[in-house]
Design an enzyme around this catalytic site. Structure first.
Site, PDB file in Angstrom:
ATOM      1  N   LYS A 120     -58.164  20.536  -6.333  1.00 60.84           N
ATOM      2  CA  LYS A 120     -58.858  19.717  -5.339  1.00 60.84           C
ATOM      3  C   LYS A 120     -58.300  20.049  -3.958  1.00 60.84           C
ATOM      4  CE  LYS A 120     -60.659  15.008  -5.272  1.00 60.84           C
ATOM      5  NZ  LYS A 120     -62.077  15.358  -5.148  1.00 60.84           N
ATOM      6  N   GLU A 134     -70.790  22.564 -11.828  1.00 60.08           N
ATOM      7  CA  GLU A 134     -70.698  21.168 -11.388  1.00 60.08           C
ATOM      8  C   GLU A 134     -71.451  21.015 -10.077  1.00 60.08           C
ATOM      9  OE1 GLU A 134     -66.740  19.801 -10.372  1.00 60.08           O
ATOM     10  OE2 GLU A 134     -66.091  21.819  -9.877  1.00 60.08           O
ATOM     11  N   ARG A 178     -52.637  15.727 -10.850  1.00 58.92           N
ATOM     12  CA  ARG A 178     -53.587  16.736 -10.365  1.00 58.92           C
ATOM     13  C   ARG A 178     -53.261  17.194  -8.949  1.00 58.92           C
ATOM     14  NH1 ARG A 178     -59.840  15.286 -10.864  1.00 58.92           N
ATOM     15  NH2 ARG A 178     -59.322  14.061  -9.037  1.00 58.92           N
TER      16      ARG A 178
HETATM   17  N1  PLP Z   1     -65.758  17.747  -9.225  1.00 60.73           N
HETATM   18  C1  PLP Z   1     -65.492  17.816  -7.923  1.00 60.73           C
HETATM   19  C2  PLP Z   1     -65.763  19.084  -7.215  1.00 60.73           C
HETATM   20  C3  PLP Z   1     -64.974  16.682  -7.260  1.00 60.73           C
HETATM   21  O1  PLP Z   1     -64.720  16.721  -5.955  1.00 60.73           O
HETATM   22  C4  PLP Z   1     -64.749  15.511  -7.978  1.00 60.73           C
HETATM   23  C5  PLP Z   1     -64.185  14.338  -7.325  1.00 60.73           C
HETATM   24  O2  PLP Z   1     -63.032  14.102  -7.357  1.00 60.73           O
HETATM   25  C6  PLP Z   1     -65.040  15.491  -9.339  1.00 60.73           C
HETATM   26  C7  PLP Z   1     -65.548  16.625  -9.927  1.00 60.73           C
HETATM   27  C8  PLP Z   1     -64.799  14.270 -10.138  1.00 60.73           C
HETATM   28  O3  PLP Z   1     -63.433  14.106 -10.404  1.00 60.73           O
HETATM   29  P1  PLP Z   1     -62.801  12.681 -10.648  1.00 60.73           P
HETATM   30  O4  PLP Z   1     -63.538  12.093 -11.794  1.00 60.73           O
HETATM   31  O5  PLP Z   1     -61.392  12.972 -10.995  1.00 60.73           O
HETATM   32  O6  PLP Z   1     -62.966  11.917  -9.411  1.00 60.73           O
HETATM   33  C1  COI Z   2     -64.174  11.861  -5.492  1.00 59.85           C
HETATM   34  O1  COI Z   2     -64.970  11.497  -6.354  1.00 59.85           O
HETATM   35  O2  COI Z   2     -63.082  11.302  -5.320  1.00 59.85           O
HETATM   36  C2  COI Z   2     -64.469  12.981  -4.645  1.00 59.85           C
HETATM   37  O3  COI Z   2     -63.565  13.540  -4.140  1.00 59.85           O
HETATM   38  C3  COI Z   2     -65.848  13.397  -4.461  1.00 59.85           C
HETATM   39  C4  COI Z   2     -66.198  13.632  -3.024  1.00 59.85           C
HETATM   40  C5  COI Z   2     -66.133  12.383  -2.202  1.00 59.85           C
HETATM   41  C6  COI Z   2     -65.414  14.737  -2.447  1.00 59.85           C
END
Ligand code: PLP
Ligand code: COI
Length: 341
Positions: free
Chosen positions: A184, A220, A82
Site C-alpha cells: 500500500k 482489482e 501490512r
Molecule cells: N485494494 C486496494 C488497491 C486498496 O487500496 C484497498 C484499500 O485498502 C483494498 C484493496 C482493500 O483493502 P482493505 O480491505 O485492507 O482495506
Molecule cells: C481503503 O479502503 O482504506 C483504501 O485505502 C481505499 C482508498 C480510499 C485508497
C-alpha cells in the site's frame, strides 16, 4: 465529551480536520516515542524524499461505535503488519507494531467527538502513513522518516451507498508484474489516477484492472479487491501477486467459509469467466462491500443477474455479517474486534 455537530448521515468519503493526530520521527536509526499534536500541517524541505521520489506508504482502517456506546477497531493488527511490509518493500524503516496499535487507540480516544454515533451509517476512517522526511537528491532511500496517524469521519465511499456500481475495464495497469501492487504505497494510487479520471469522465464508477502481464485475468479496482459468486453459490476471489492483500477480503473469505458454511476458492480468474458469474462485489475498508451491477469492456456489457437495483443475496449476506461483526452485533472470530473505549 460532546459530539461535533455534523450531519452524520450525509457525510461523504471526505477529509475533515479533526482535533488530534499522532506523529513519530525516525532519526539516527530509531523511532522516537511519538506524541499527539493538534497541528494538521507538515512543514518540510523541498528536497525531502517524499517530494522527490515518492517514498510513502499508508494504511486505512476504521473505528466503529457500537449500540452500547463502545468504540471498536477491526483487526488493526493486520494493518500494523501490512504497513511494515509496505515500508520494507520501498526501503523505509518499518514502524513498530505495538507502537502502531497504541497510537491508533490514542488517535481514536483523542478524537472521540468526531467519531460518528451508532446507527448513522458513518464511521471514523483512520489513516496511518509514513513518508521520507529528509533530503535526497541522488536516487536512494532517505535517512529520516515520519510516521503519522490522523482520522476523519466518513460516509460511504461510493455516492450511492450500497447501490450497484458500473465498472469499466481499463487499458492501463495499476501495477507491474514484479512491481509494488501488493503493497500500500501512494505511488500505486498516483499510477491509477489517470485511469480513474478517464473512467469517471465516461460515466463509470471505477476501473477493473486486469493482470499487467497478459490482460486476461481479473485483478482489482483502484481501491478494492473483487469477490464473485458463481451460479452454484460458491465464492471465488482473485489470487494474484500484484493485488493488495485486503483485510476485508481475507475477513470475508473466513466469514464465508467458517460462519456461513460456503465454499470459497482463491484462484486466478480469467476475465472470460465473468459472464457466467451470478454476483460481483468489490470490498475494502473504505468500500466495505459494494455490489457491482455491470462491467463494460470496450463497449461490451457484462450484466450480472443481481441487477442494478440492489445487492445480490450472497453479497448481502456477507455484508450483513461483516458489518454486524464490526458494529459489535454479531460475535466475530476471536481477536477481530479491538475495544478502544
Ligand atoms: N485494494 C486496494 C488497491 C486498496 O487500496 C484497498 C484499500 O485498502 C483494498 C484493496 C482493500 O483493502 P482493505 O480491505 O485492507 O482495506
Ligand atoms: C481503503 O479502503 O482504506 C483504501 O485505502 C481505499 C482508498 C480510499 C485508497
Amino acid at each position: 465529551m460532546e459530539k461535533k455537530n455534523l450531519e452524520w448521515g450525509n457525510l461523504g468519503f471526505e477529509y475533515h480536520v479533526t482535533d488530534m493526530r499522532y506523529v513519530s520521527d525516525y532519526k539516527d536509526g530509531k523511532w522516537d516515542e511519538g506524541r499527539l499534536t493538534a497541528d494538521a500541517t507538515i512543514p518540510m524541505s523541498e528536497c525531502a524524499g517524499i517530494m522527490q521520489y515518492c517514498q510513502q506508504v499508508f494504511e486505512g482502517l476504521k473505528a466503529y461505535t457500537t449500540k452500547d456506546g463502545h468504540i471498536n477497531t477491526f483487526r488493526p493488527d493486520l494493518n500494523a503488519d501490512r504497513i511494515r511490509e509496505s515500508a520494507m518493500r520501498i526501503e523505509m524503516p518499518p514502524f513498530p507494531k505495538e507502537q502502531f496499535l497504541a497510537a491508533v487507540d490514542e488517535v481514536v480516544k483523542a478524537n472521540y467527538a468526531w467519531i460518528p454515533p451508532y446507527g448513522t451509517g458513518a464511521t471514523f476512517y483512520i489513516r496511518p502513513f509514513e513518508y521520507a522526511s529528509t533530503n535526497v537528491i541522488g536516487v536512494k532511500p532517505a535517512a529520516g522518516y515520519q510516521f503519522r496517524i490522523f482520522g476523519t469521519p466518513v460516509g460511504p465511499y461510493f455516492k450511492g451507498g450500497a447501490k450497484p456500481i458500473t465498472l469499466c475495464v481499463s487499458d492501463f495497469d495499476r501495477a507491474a508484474p514484479n512491481g509494488t501492487g501488493m503493497v500500500k504505497a501512494g505511488l500505486n494510487y498516483a499510477m491509477s489516477l489517470h485511469a480513474n479520471v478517464l473512467a469517471h469522465s465516461q460515466g463509470y464508477d471505477e476501473n477493473m484492472f486486469l493482470d499487467p502481464a497478459t490482460h486476461t485475468y481479473v485483478e482489482e479496482t483502484g481501491g478494492a479487491n473483487f469477490l464473485f459468486v458463481t451460479k452454484d453459490g460458491e465464492i471465488v476471489t482473485p489470487k494474484s501477486a500484484s493485488i493488495l492483500p485486503s483485510v476485508t477480503r481475507r475477513s470475508l473469505v473466513y466469514v464465508a467459509e467458517h460462519m456461513l458454511g460456503m465454499k470459497v476458492t482463491q484462484r486466478a480468474i480469467p476475465f472470460s469467466e465473468l459472464k457466467d458469474m451470478a454476483e460481483c462485489g468489490v470490498c475494502g475498508t473504505a468500500a466495505v462491500i459494494c455490489p457491482v451491477g455491470k462491467v463494460v469492456d470496450h463497449g461490451k456489457e457484462i450484466c450480472f443477474p443481481s441487477g442494478m437495483e440492489k445487492m445480490g443475496p450472497v453479497i448481502q449476506k456477507l455484508y450483513d455479517t461483516l458489518t454486524g461483526i464490526q458494529m459489535g452485533e454479531i460475535e466475530g472470530p476471536e481477536g477481530w474486534i479491538h475495544r478502544v473505549m
